[in-house]
Design a protein around this motif. Structure first.
Motif, short mmCIF file in Angstrom:
data_model
loop_
_atom_site.label_atom_id
_atom_site.label_comp_id
_atom_site.label_asym_id
_atom_site.label_seq_id
_atom_site.Cartn_x
_atom_site.Cartn_y
_atom_site.Cartn_z
N UNK A 70 -15.70 -4.37 -11.77
CA UNK A 70 -16.59 -5.28 -11.06
C UNK A 70 -16.87 -4.70 -9.69
N UNK A 71 -17.72 -5.37 -8.88
CA UNK A 71 -17.94 -4.87 -7.51
C UNK A 71 -16.68 -4.80 -6.66
N UNK A 72 -15.58 -5.41 -7.11
CA UNK A 72 -14.31 -5.31 -6.40
C UNK A 72 -13.60 -3.99 -6.69
N UNK A 73 -14.17 -3.17 -7.57
CA UNK A 73 -13.59 -1.87 -7.90
C UNK A 73 -14.09 -0.86 -6.86
N UNK A 74 -13.19 -0.33 -6.06
CA UNK A 74 -13.55 0.51 -4.92
C UNK A 74 -13.13 1.95 -5.16
N UNK A 75 -14.03 2.70 -5.82
CA UNK A 75 -13.70 4.05 -6.26
C UNK A 75 -14.34 5.16 -5.42
N UNK A 76 -15.27 4.83 -4.53
CA UNK A 76 -16.07 5.86 -3.87
C UNK A 76 -15.23 6.82 -3.02
N UNK A 77 -15.66 8.07 -3.01
CA UNK A 77 -15.08 9.08 -2.13
C UNK A 77 -16.08 9.51 -1.06
N UNK A 78 -17.16 8.76 -0.93
CA UNK A 78 -18.28 9.17 -0.09
C UNK A 78 -18.02 9.05 1.41
N UNK A 79 -16.83 8.62 1.82
CA UNK A 79 -16.51 8.58 3.25
C UNK A 79 -15.87 9.89 3.70
N UNK A 80 -15.68 10.83 2.78
CA UNK A 80 -15.10 12.13 3.10
C UNK A 80 -16.19 13.18 3.20
N UNK A 81 -16.23 13.91 4.30
CA UNK A 81 -17.21 14.97 4.45
C UNK A 81 -16.92 16.11 3.47
N UNK A 82 -15.64 16.34 3.16
CA UNK A 82 -15.31 17.36 2.16
C UNK A 82 -15.97 17.03 0.83
N UNK A 83 -15.85 15.78 0.42
CA UNK A 83 -16.44 15.37 -0.85
C UNK A 83 -17.97 15.36 -0.77
N UNK A 84 -18.52 14.90 0.35
CA UNK A 84 -19.98 14.85 0.48
C UNK A 84 -20.59 16.25 0.44
N UNK A 85 -19.90 17.21 1.02
CA UNK A 85 -20.39 18.60 0.97
C UNK A 85 -20.44 19.09 -0.48
N UNK A 86 -19.40 18.78 -1.24
CA UNK A 86 -19.38 19.14 -2.66
C UNK A 86 -20.53 18.47 -3.40
#
Length: 391
Positions: A70-86
């Motif tokens: 559900x929207x309560x599932x918090x899986x994102x890694x998008x707050x990491x610049x390392x991950x965003x660069x990838x």
């Protein structure tokens, strides 16, 4: 829950059990708003089995009915610049390799939608994302993209996509063969569709005895070879296989074919290697679990404060598999949506990095080693210099 010894990828009877963990939390990424809620989360057993015919690994006692995405599932890694660069490099590579411009893109299991938005913005594409955990307030874009808060099924085949994405979703699915064949049926007679999947690499989990990467949501584990075998048996030609993100992820590119296809890529020949890795994991992973339990107990006994960095699935698995409680003080995460919440299963508070100043740790166990440099910089910026460890 019904035990199954039938391979969900190829149908082979006779999976070989090799690793068990009892009574682990059914969810690792659901936001727990109180410690009581975190401690009361439902638990189930996990028993990994290996298919000697195709190399697939699955939880033999998995119960999909207990999950609540559900929207309560918090899986994102998008707050990491390392991950965003990838992610940016991956988008650029896909767009250039397949000239994904002015196309229709369907993403199965889009999470919070960040990657699909990037794909649409990069090539002037149109997109449809499907995920029960999507949150509309997280999306800011001028791109032509829409989202559905639901699970993917046959009905979404009416969206005639030119590109089908599926990133870090297949490992959550038990009937993997059914899902891949549903994707193939949705394409029909077209031959100009590109299918791009990304998911965790079981080779690295086995090689490193990475028990922290084994948790209840992940019921299915693939290698490059077992993933390619599933796609080929389901009516795809596999055009590209590779690993990325420090060999943590598998990438497979495929196009529709008229029927099953033959192996053509050297990366597909891995059954002998997988068999050996599974046997080593059977004996070495429990030793590693015991070693980390002893390490945290010794540190606590010596009065050394230990925190984990990374408040997601790896942290939940690390703590619950090792049976670690008060030996770890807190869990740190850069995702602000997790701050003030509690870790499922153990109830450890999840705090922001800045909160470490109040009670500086002596040791920081970084759940994913790829983030060590990023985390060290954050610690140095706060004037902290704890010992940094990784599982």
């Amino acid at each position: 829950m019904t035990r199954t010894d039938r391979c969900q990828a190829c149908g082979h009877e006779g999976m070989r059990p090799f690793f068990e963990v009892a009574e682990i939390p059914i969810h690792s990424c659901l936001l727990m708003r109180t410690r009581e809620q975190a401690l009361d989360i439902a638990r189930r057993d996990l028993e990994l089995g290996f298919c000697p015919a195709c190399g697939f690994v699955q939880n033999l006692v998995f119960d999909a009915a207990v999950h609540s995405y559900s929207p309560e599932y918090e899986e994102t890694q998008a707050f990491s610049e390392t991950f965003n660069s990838f992610a940016r490099q991956l988008v650029e590579g896909y767009v250039e390799r397949y000239d994904i411009r002015d196309k229709r893109i369907l993403e199965i299991g889009c999470g919070k939608g960040e990657f699909l938005v990037r794909m649409c913005e990069a090539g002037g594409n149109r997109g449809l994302g499907i995920d029960p955990g999507y949150r509309p307030e997280r999306t800011t874009t001028e791109a032509d993209v829409r989202f559905l808060n639901e699970f993917y099924d046959e009905s979404h085949g009416s969206y005639e996509a030119d590109v089908i994405l599926c990133r870090h979703t297949l490992e959550h699915i038990q009937p993997v063969r059914e899902l891949v064949r549903t994707v193939r049926r949705s394409i029909g007679d077209r031959r100009d569709v590109v299918v791009l999947f990304e998911l965790p690499a079981v080779e690295r989990i086995l090689e490193d005895q990475a028990f922290e990467d084994v948790y209840y949501e992940h019921c299915s584990y693939f290698s490059l070879g077992s993933l390619a075998r599933l796609f080929r048996a389901s009516g795809f030609e596999v055009t590209h296989l590779s690993k990325a993100y420090d060999d943590q992820y598998l990438l497979i590119d495929a196009v529709p074919a008229d029927g099953p296809t033959r192996a053509r890529l050297p990366e597909e020949d891995d059954l002998e290697l997988l068999t050996d890795l599974v046997e080593a994991y059977r004996t070495e992973a429990p030793r590693k679990v015991a070693g980390w339990r002893d390490d945290c107990e010794r540190a606590a006994g010596a009065g050394r404060r230990t925190v984990l960095w990374g408040g997601g699935s790896k942290a939940v698995s690390f703590l619950t598999t090792c049976g670690i409680g008060a030996e770890v003080d807190r869990v740190v995460d850069i995702n602000p949506h997790k701050h003030g919440k509690f870790l499922p299963g153990t109830g450890h508070p999840v705090v922001a990095p800045r909160d470490l100043r109040d009670a500086p740790p002596d040791r920081v166990i970084v759940m994913n080693p790829i983030y060590v440099d990023e985390i060290r910089k954050d610690l140095e910026a706060m004037g902290l210099a704890p010992q940094i460890l990784t599982p």
